[in-house]
Design an enzyme around this catalytic site. Sequence first.
Site, short mmCIF file in Angstrom:
data_model
loop_
_atom_site.label_atom_id
_atom_site.label_comp_id
_atom_site.label_asym_id
_atom_site.label_seq_id
_atom_site.Cartn_x
_atom_site.Cartn_y
_atom_site.Cartn_z
N LYS A 175 0.90 -1.10 -0.10
CA LYS A 175 -0.04 0.19 -0.01
C LYS A 175 0.85 1.13 0.07
O LYS A 175 1.62 1.43 1.11
CB LYS A 175 -0.84 0.07 1.38
N GLU A 249 9.89 1.57 10.65
CA GLU A 249 10.67 2.81 10.40
C GLU A 249 10.11 4.16 10.56
O GLU A 249 8.93 4.24 9.88
CB GLU A 249 11.26 2.87 9.04
N CYS A 283 13.03 11.54 7.01
CA CYS A 283 13.09 10.86 8.21
C CYS A 283 14.42 11.50 8.98
O CYS A 283 14.53 11.34 10.11
CB CYS A 283 12.55 9.48 8.09
N GLU A 384 9.02 16.21 16.12
CA GLU A 384 9.34 16.05 14.30
C GLU A 384 8.24 17.13 13.78
O GLU A 384 6.90 16.92 13.94
CB GLU A 384 9.03 14.65 14.08
P1 NAD Z 1 1.92 8.32 8.11
O1 NAD Z 1 2.18 7.72 9.42
O2 NAD Z 1 0.74 9.34 8.42
O3 NAD Z 1 1.43 7.55 7.20
C1 NAD Z 1 2.22 6.20 6.66
C2 NAD Z 1 1.64 5.53 6.02
O4 NAD Z 1 0.70 4.68 6.73
C3 NAD Z 1 0.66 5.55 5.14
O5 NAD Z 1 0.74 4.85 3.79
C4 NAD Z 1 -0.71 5.63 5.23
O6 NAD Z 1 -1.75 5.51 4.89
C5 NAD Z 1 -0.65 4.62 6.39
N1 NAD Z 1 -1.63 4.50 7.54
C6 NAD Z 1 -1.89 5.62 8.31
N2 NAD Z 1 -2.90 5.23 9.24
C7 NAD Z 1 -2.58 3.71 9.48
C8 NAD Z 1 -3.17 2.95 10.07
N3 NAD Z 1 -3.99 3.06 11.39
N4 NAD Z 1 -3.05 1.56 9.67
C9 NAD Z 1 -1.89 1.12 9.15
N5 NAD Z 1 -1.64 2.09 7.96
C10 NAD Z 1 -1.89 3.33 8.03
O7 NAD Z 1 3.13 8.96 7.81
P2 NAD Z 1 3.27 10.03 6.56
O8 NAD Z 1 2.82 11.48 6.93
O9 NAD Z 1 3.08 9.48 5.17
O10 NAD Z 1 5.00 10.09 6.62
C11 NAD Z 1 5.84 11.00 7.33
C12 NAD Z 1 6.37 10.19 8.39
O11 NAD Z 1 7.22 9.07 8.00
C13 NAD Z 1 7.26 11.16 9.21
O12 NAD Z 1 7.20 10.80 10.56
C14 NAD Z 1 8.45 10.43 8.90
O13 NAD Z 1 9.91 10.58 9.74
C15 NAD Z 1 8.26 9.17 8.51
N6 NAD Z 1 9.47 8.32 7.77
C16 NAD Z 1 10.43 7.31 8.50
C17 NAD Z 1 11.28 7.00 7.43
C18 NAD Z 1 12.49 5.93 8.09
O14 NAD Z 1 12.82 5.29 7.30
N7 NAD Z 1 12.62 6.09 9.52
C19 NAD Z 1 11.58 7.22 6.12
C20 NAD Z 1 10.35 8.12 5.53
C21 NAD Z 1 9.56 8.77 6.43
#
Ligand code: NAD
Length: 494
Positions: A175, A249, A283, A384
């Site tokens: 997804k 992650e 991130c 963050e």
């Molecule tokens: P998010 O947590 O809002 O969404 C991430 C994914 O999870 C999306 O595909 C979303 O649709 C899905 N999702 C949302 N709610 C869910 C649920 N209840 N159950 C299952 N899936 C669900 O994050 P975002 O805004 O897309 O991305 C930003 C965040 O990602 C930041 O915190 C950033 O630091 C982190 N990030 C971390 C890394 C890493 O490798 N550590 C890399 C890139 C981004």
Amino acid sequence: MAESFRNFINGRWVDSQQGQTFQNQNPANLDDVIGSFPLSTEADVAAAAEAAAQAYKTWRMIPAPKRGDILRRAGDILAERKDELARAMTREMGKPVFETKGDVQEAIDTAYYSATETRRLFGYNTPSELPDKMNLSFRMPVGVCGIITAWNFPMAVPSWKIFPALACGNTVVYKPSEDAPHSGNLLAEVLAEAGLPAGVFNVVHGAAQCGAAIVEHPLIKVIGFTGSTQVGAEIASRAGAMNKKVSLEMGGKNAQIVMPDADLDLALDGVVWGAFGTTGQRCTATSRLILHEAIYDDFINRLITRAAKLRLGPGLEEGTDVGPVINQKQLRRVQEYTAIGREEGALCVLGGDRADEGQLGRGCFFHPTIFINVDRNMRIAREEIFGPVLSVLKARDLTDAIEILNDTPYGLSSSLYTSNVNDAFRAVRDIEAGITYINVPTIGAEAHMPFGGVKGTGNGHREGGWTVFDIFTEWKTVYIDYSGSLQRAQIDNY
Ligand code: NAD
């Protein structure tokens, strides 16, 4: 009329069973609609999981190096299509094309690395405690993997999980983020063209409901997640209750320390790239700069001069240094945090506002922003923000700087600029983070090294490098007794 995109299930492009859709827009110009995508539900996830479970029966039997050949071809296709893919990715998530090319390159590197590793999925052999008996161990695939990702690296981050998972003989339900769904379909096209059999890789689009359905589905045995710490924690508790393997992650609050003996020009290049590259939406982005007090004022003046020259604009435009933030919600969040910073008493010395001059007003642009006089207890020093906002803090010495650096709930990336080799090794020892860079900014991971963080950033797994195979395999231990008699371990030989 916006283009209509579909899910990819069992080798076919299909609509969501309930027929609901969502639209995705270009963050540099909200009038530019990339297309509509299925807002998938439990039924679509079930169809994908069943296809993946069926395909697993044959995919796991294909010799690993043959699976690697398909991944190598995927790498070749990504390389051939690099420019076109990068432009499509920039259109949907905003970062400049030179950065999305790097994003595709990371997927290419991961494809070739994973392909090569299929000839090296080593197990261990060790002597038995009993005569005429052999002890072996093998890495075995786990089954169907559910991959859920953020939008900021729409090709690299999914490839870090998906390519090693496939290399090990697993199948995948993916997804993509609802903010970068088109890139997910482009990846499906590449894998299909590379010769991946139907059902081995499936894409279901959607939001939280679709992600939750992946976590819940009983046929899906492993969850690989990249996203916020809050969503990751929810996934971990649900997946844990179902005894699933889960690799997380999550967020970061990364810092760069600069000591007076550092090459200050190099440190300046590092922080400008680390803080404002990808509009601060990595991130691993540098969201805190910790300056030794002896260079504090001088370095800040040089930093403001440099950052003020960054060119904000659409990522598809030549010469753009900094693109938009991902969407209006994120724009509001960055605005809220700058208000919080001012209320907390930090001084905003650059930016601090939305950029809406001329064509920028059509998108989600925010000026590169710098806060000084930041105290480590302020929210802008601890939470963050995920935008082009840098908080600058002052330290008395290296020990103080490392204490400040460690004083957040996260532990992903970190950086120290110094020419003192002893200080460098002390920092490597004492910084609480999954990654420490010396004289390098907080960003710049390479595909063949472990990637991940400690504390609120992760749950002990590492993607990238050889460590990713621990997520996508289970160990099978094998004992072979060729003595022809019953030999009881711990009993007969003692
Ligand atoms: P998010 O947590 O809002 O969404 C991430 C994914 O999870 C999306 O595909 C979303 O649709 C899905 N999702 C949302 N709610 C869910 C649920 N209840 N159950 C299952 N899936 C669900 O994050 P975002 O805004 O897309 O991305 C930003 C965040 O990602 C930041 O915190 C950033 O630091 C982190 N990030 C971390 C890394 C890493 O490798 N550590 C890399 C890139 C981004």
